[in-house]
Design a protein around this motif. Structure first.
Motif, PDB file in Angstrom:
ATOM      1  N   ARG A  90      42.003  47.775   5.198  1.00 58.93           N
ATOM      2  CA  ARG A  90      43.578  47.918   5.515  1.00 58.93           C
ATOM      3  C   ARG A  90      43.690  49.297   6.078  1.00 58.93           C
ATOM      4  O   ARG A  90      43.409  50.220   5.448  1.00 58.93           O
ATOM      5  CB  ARG A  90      44.347  47.840   4.225  1.00 58.93           C
ATOM      6  CG  ARG A  90      44.435  46.090   3.730  1.00 58.93           C
ATOM      7  CD  ARG A  90      45.032  46.176   2.486  1.00 58.93           C
ATOM      8  NE  ARG A  90      45.111  44.608   2.047  1.00 58.93           N
ATOM      9  CZ  ARG A  90      44.332  43.833   1.312  1.00 58.93           C
ATOM     10  NH1 ARG A  90      43.277  44.308   1.173  1.00 58.93           N
ATOM     11  NH2 ARG A  90      44.772  42.624   1.170  1.00 58.93           N
ATOM     12  N   VAL A  91      44.176  49.222   7.377  1.00 61.37           N
ATOM     13  CA  VAL A  91      44.245  50.631   7.797  1.00 61.37           C
ATOM     14  C   VAL A  91      45.807  51.186   8.114  1.00 61.37           C
ATOM     15  O   VAL A  91      46.688  50.441   8.567  1.00 61.37           O
ATOM     16  CB  VAL A  91      43.670  50.364   9.311  1.00 61.37           C
ATOM     17  CG1 VAL A  91      43.334  51.515   9.890  1.00 61.37           C
ATOM     18  CG2 VAL A  91      42.217  49.837   9.429  1.00 61.37           C
ATOM     19  N   ARG A  92      45.738  52.400   7.602  1.00 66.70           N
ATOM     20  CA  ARG A  92      47.183  53.078   7.692  1.00 66.70           C
ATOM     21  C   ARG A  92      47.233  53.848   9.255  1.00 66.70           C
ATOM     22  O   ARG A  92      46.273  54.183   9.955  1.00 66.70           O
ATOM     23  CB  ARG A  92      47.049  54.206   6.685  1.00 66.70           C
ATOM     24  CG  ARG A  92      47.363  53.685   5.322  1.00 66.70           C
ATOM     25  CD  ARG A  92      47.772  54.628   4.423  1.00 66.70           C
ATOM     26  NE  ARG A  92      48.325  54.336   3.066  1.00 66.70           N
ATOM     27  CZ  ARG A  92      47.161  53.923   2.052  1.00 66.70           C
ATOM     28  NH1 ARG A  92      45.959  54.702   2.249  1.00 66.70           N
ATOM     29  NH2 ARG A  92      47.727  53.587   1.081  1.00 66.70           N
ATOM     30  N   ASN A  93      48.427  53.777   9.767  1.00 66.49           N
ATOM     31  CA  ASN A  93      48.635  54.726  10.848  1.00 66.49           C
ATOM     32  C   ASN A  93      49.513  55.601  10.927  1.00 66.49           C
ATOM     33  O   ASN A  93      50.264  55.957  12.015  1.00 66.49           O
ATOM     34  CB  ASN A  93      49.267  53.358  12.037  1.00 66.49           C
ATOM     35  CG  ASN A  93      50.771  52.794  11.419  1.00 66.49           C
ATOM     36  OD1 ASN A  93      51.248  53.249  10.577  1.00 66.49           O
ATOM     37  ND2 ASN A  93      50.972  51.948  11.886  1.00 66.49           N
ATOM     38  N   ARG A  94      49.853  56.255   9.692  1.00 66.18           N
ATOM     39  CA  ARG A  94      50.957  57.188   9.408  1.00 66.18           C
ATOM     40  C   ARG A  94      50.670  58.479  10.665  1.00 66.18           C
ATOM     41  O   ARG A  94      51.786  59.096  11.049  1.00 66.18           O
ATOM     42  CB  ARG A  94      50.625  57.907   8.010  1.00 66.18           C
ATOM     43  CG  ARG A  94      51.728  58.803   7.741  1.00 66.18           C
ATOM     44  CD  ARG A  94      51.751  59.246   6.240  1.00 66.18           C
ATOM     45  NE  ARG A  94      50.381  59.755   5.983  1.00 66.18           N
ATOM     46  CZ  ARG A  94      49.642  59.369   4.780  1.00 66.18           C
ATOM     47  NH1 ARG A  94      50.274  59.093   3.633  1.00 66.18           N
ATOM     48  NH2 ARG A  94      48.458  60.042   4.481  1.00 66.18           N
ATOM     49  N   LEU A  95      49.603  58.782  10.933  1.00 67.97           N
ATOM     50  CA  LEU A  95      49.255  60.352  11.713  1.00 67.97           C
ATOM     51  C   LEU A  95      50.118  59.941  12.950  1.00 67.97           C
ATOM     52  O   LEU A  95      50.680  60.734  13.640  1.00 67.97           O
ATOM     53  CB  LEU A  95      47.693  60.375  12.081  1.00 67.97           C
ATOM     54  CG  LEU A  95      47.466  61.635  12.514  1.00 67.97           C
ATOM     55  CD1 LEU A  95      48.000  62.619  11.583  1.00 67.97           C
ATOM     56  CD2 LEU A  95      45.894  61.975  12.668  1.00 67.97           C
ATOM     57  N   ILE A  96      49.858  58.596  13.685  1.00 65.32           N
ATOM     58  CA  ILE A  96      50.492  58.432  15.254  1.00 65.32           C
ATOM     59  C   ILE A  96      51.766  58.691  15.071  1.00 65.32           C
ATOM     60  O   ILE A  96      52.614  59.047  15.909  1.00 65.32           O
ATOM     61  CB  ILE A  96      50.057  57.051  15.720  1.00 65.32           C
ATOM     62  CG1 ILE A  96      50.510  55.959  15.154  1.00 65.32           C
ATOM     63  CG2 ILE A  96      48.676  57.174  16.086  1.00 65.32           C
ATOM     64  CD1 ILE A  96      50.237  54.753  15.846  1.00 65.32           C
ATOM     65  N   ARG A  97      52.505  58.177  13.669  1.00 68.21           N
ATOM     66  CA  ARG A  97      53.877  58.146  13.716  1.00 68.21           C
ATOM     67  C   ARG A  97      54.444  59.557  13.342  1.00 68.21           C
ATOM     68  O   ARG A  97      55.412  60.063  13.945  1.00 68.21           O
ATOM     69  CB  ARG A  97      54.309  57.267  12.535  1.00 68.21           C
ATOM     70  CG  ARG A  97      54.095  55.898  12.848  1.00 68.21           C
ATOM     71  CD  ARG A  97      54.832  54.886  11.855  1.00 68.21           C
ATOM     72  NE  ARG A  97      53.977  54.790  10.733  1.00 68.21           N
ATOM     73  CZ  ARG A  97      54.236  55.113   9.592  1.00 68.21           C
ATOM     74  NH1 ARG A  97      55.040  55.961   9.274  1.00 68.21           N
ATOM     75  NH2 ARG A  97      53.307  55.143   8.346  1.00 68.21           N
ATOM     76  N   GLU A  98      53.577  60.278  12.580  1.00 66.01           N
ATOM     77  CA  GLU A  98      54.117  61.431  12.043  1.00 66.01           C
ATOM     78  C   GLU A  98      54.100  62.577  13.057  1.00 66.01           C
ATOM     79  O   GLU A  98      54.654  63.667  13.289  1.00 66.01           O
ATOM     80  CB  GLU A  98      53.556  62.017  10.731  1.00 66.01           C
ATOM     81  CG  GLU A  98      54.111  61.071   9.626  1.00 66.01           C
ATOM     82  CD  GLU A  98      53.395  61.488   8.149  1.00 66.01           C
ATOM     83  OE1 GLU A  98      52.684  62.212   8.324  1.00 66.01           O
ATOM     84  OE2 GLU A  98      54.032  60.750   7.148  1.00 66.01           O
ATOM     85  N   GLU A  99      52.729  62.710  13.714  1.00 65.76           N
ATOM     86  CA  GLU A  99      52.123  63.762  14.741  1.00 65.76           C
ATOM     87  C   GLU A  99      52.705  63.258  15.990  1.00 65.76           C
ATOM     88  O   GLU A  99      52.977  64.276  16.921  1.00 65.76           O
ATOM     89  CB  GLU A  99      50.779  63.788  14.706  1.00 65.76           C
ATOM     90  CG  GLU A  99      50.194  64.954  15.462  1.00 65.76           C
ATOM     91  CD  GLU A  99      48.582  65.290  15.406  1.00 65.76           C
ATOM     92  OE1 GLU A  99      47.978  65.214  16.181  1.00 65.76           O
ATOM     93  OE2 GLU A  99      48.353  65.533  14.062  1.00 65.76           O
ATOM     94  N   LEU A 100      52.691  62.096  16.417  1.00 64.88           N
ATOM     95  CA  LEU A 100      53.038  61.767  17.810  1.00 64.88           C
ATOM     96  C   LEU A 100      54.204  61.301  18.011  1.00 64.88           C
ATOM     97  O   LEU A 100      54.642  60.945  19.061  1.00 64.88           O
ATOM     98  CB  LEU A 100      51.870  60.825  18.417  1.00 64.88           C
ATOM     99  CG  LEU A 100      50.181  61.372  18.426  1.00 64.88           C
ATOM    100  CD1 LEU A 100      49.413  60.364  19.210  1.00 64.88           C
ATOM    101  CD2 LEU A 100      50.343  62.526  19.368  1.00 64.88           C
ATOM    102  N   GLY A 101      54.890  61.012  17.035  1.00 69.05           N
ATOM    103  CA  GLY A 101      56.292  60.318  17.114  1.00 69.05           C
ATOM    104  C   GLY A 101      56.271  58.942  17.535  1.00 69.05           C
ATOM    105  O   GLY A 101      57.152  58.519  18.116  1.00 69.05           O
ATOM    106  N   VAL A 102      55.145  58.245  17.500  1.00 65.19           N
ATOM    107  CA  VAL A 102      55.175  56.723  17.938  1.00 65.19           C
ATOM    108  C   VAL A 102      55.782  56.076  16.889  1.00 65.19           C
ATOM    109  O   VAL A 102      55.881  56.023  15.797  1.00 65.19           O
ATOM    110  CB  VAL A 102      53.583  56.536  17.827  1.00 65.19           C
ATOM    111  CG1 VAL A 102      53.660  54.915  18.161  1.00 65.19           C
ATOM    112  CG2 VAL A 102      52.871  57.126  18.922  1.00 65.19           C
ATOM    113  N   GLU A 103      56.659  55.154  17.673  1.00 66.47           N
ATOM    114  CA  GLU A 103      57.486  53.919  16.973  1.00 66.47           C
ATOM    115  C   GLU A 103      56.873  52.610  17.386  1.00 66.47           C
ATOM    116  O   GLU A 103      57.174  52.477  18.659  1.00 66.47           O
ATOM    117  CB  GLU A 103      59.083  54.039  17.266  1.00 66.47           C
ATOM    118  CG  GLU A 103      59.518  55.319  16.310  1.00 66.47           C
ATOM    119  CD  GLU A 103      61.219  55.221  16.573  1.00 66.47           C
ATOM    120  OE1 GLU A 103      61.896  53.948  17.052  1.00 66.47           O
ATOM    121  OE2 GLU A 103      61.828  56.331  16.271  1.00 66.47           O
TER     122      GLU A 103
END
Length: 287
Positions: free
Chosen positions: A255-268
């Motif tokens: 199960r893979v988390r994607n938190r970094l693209i949201r928190e660092e890159l601002g991806v929604e």
């Protein structure tokens, strides 16, 4: 700025379509430019493959500012690095993106992972991917270029998704207890790459994935419910007729988390789960 893409496949084409307005020139490679559908409006096509390369590629790289590598490894190495590593080092290229896979993490027996999780690939294919990742990151360190690695989960989008398989009668509802996969819509990959262009970070590694690791048969069932198409019968994984590559995917469970693209890159994410993604594809007549 100018863009060069090694490997104009499904994902890279969508990125180019979304990003083309940012670039004065876009050049990209395919193995056979004469093949139907290989080209893309506004993109200068180049041959790159086992039968030889377009002689213009080295000069193209000298004029490139942004480089995306979507071509898979060949054997245990990377053909792009082998043929053009020196040209890339000597170029003005500032941003390099390498598209990899979450397969480099190996099997985690269903546990949650993120970018801090140590990759432990087991298949030869994933071992090669990890080695190529490391080679590109090393090039970045040695040449002071900003290299980012994007580890993608199961890619879907228009023309390539469970709905298409159902309509073509090629869908299988394979059951393996406890098995889950993450997925990612091709548009959300493009969004992530565009965000990285705006916020580059040398040596960055990102998991590009949705929020919903889900058993594959559940996704098939949802696609069938959306479309009213017949649901294929359940097939036990042990007796399923699968290619060696397809069977190898079921050998890994995470199960893979994607938190970094949201928190660092601002991806929604436009499609945080398969539900939104498939619903949008049903609404699109070109799904």
């Amino acid at each position: 700025m100018n863009l060069f893409v090694f490997g104009l496949g499904f994902t890279a084409r969508r990125f180019v379509e979304r990003a083309s307005g940012r670039f004065a020139q876009v050049r990209a490679t395919v193995t056979d430019p004469s093949r139907a559908g290989a080209g893309l409006d506004g993109v200068a096509m180049r041959t790159f493959g086992p039968d030889g390369d377009d002689a213009r590629i080295a000069a193209d790289l000298a004029e490139t500012d942004v480089l995306l590598i979507s071509a898979p490894p060949a054997g245990d190495g990377d053909t792009v690095l082998a043929r053009y590593g020196d040209a890339i080092r000597a170029s003005r290229i500032g941003w390099i993106g390498y598209l990899s896979t979450i397969g480099v993490y190996g099997d985690k027996q269903g546990a949650w992972i993120d970018e801090a999780t140590e990759p432990r690939p087991t298949s030869r294919r994933s071992l090669a991917r990890l080695a190529v990742e490391e080679a590109w990151l090393a090039l970045g360190r040695d040449s002071a270029k900003t290299v980012q690695v994007f580890r993608l989960s199961g890619i879907y989008g228009p023309g390539r998704n469970p709905i298409v398989k159902l309509r073509q009668g090629k869908s299988q509802r394979i059951i393996k207890a406890g098995q889950v996969f993450n997925r990612i819509h091709v548009d959300d990959i493009a969004t992530t790459l565009l965000a990285s262009l705006d916020r580059p970070r040398a040596g960055a590694v990102y998991n590009v994935t949705d929020d919903a690791p889900t058993p594959p048969q559940v996704v098939t069932e949802y696609a069938a419910a959306l479309t009213g198409l017949p649901l294929p019968p359940e097939i036990d994984f042990e007796t399923a007729d699968l290619s060696p590559m397809a069977r190898s995917f079921y050998g890994e469970n995470k199960r893979v988390r994607n938190r970094l693209i949201r928190e660092e890159l601002g991806v929604e994410l436009a499609y945080p789960t398969y539900r939104e993604g498939l619903a949008a594809l049903v609404a699109d007549t070109h799904d």
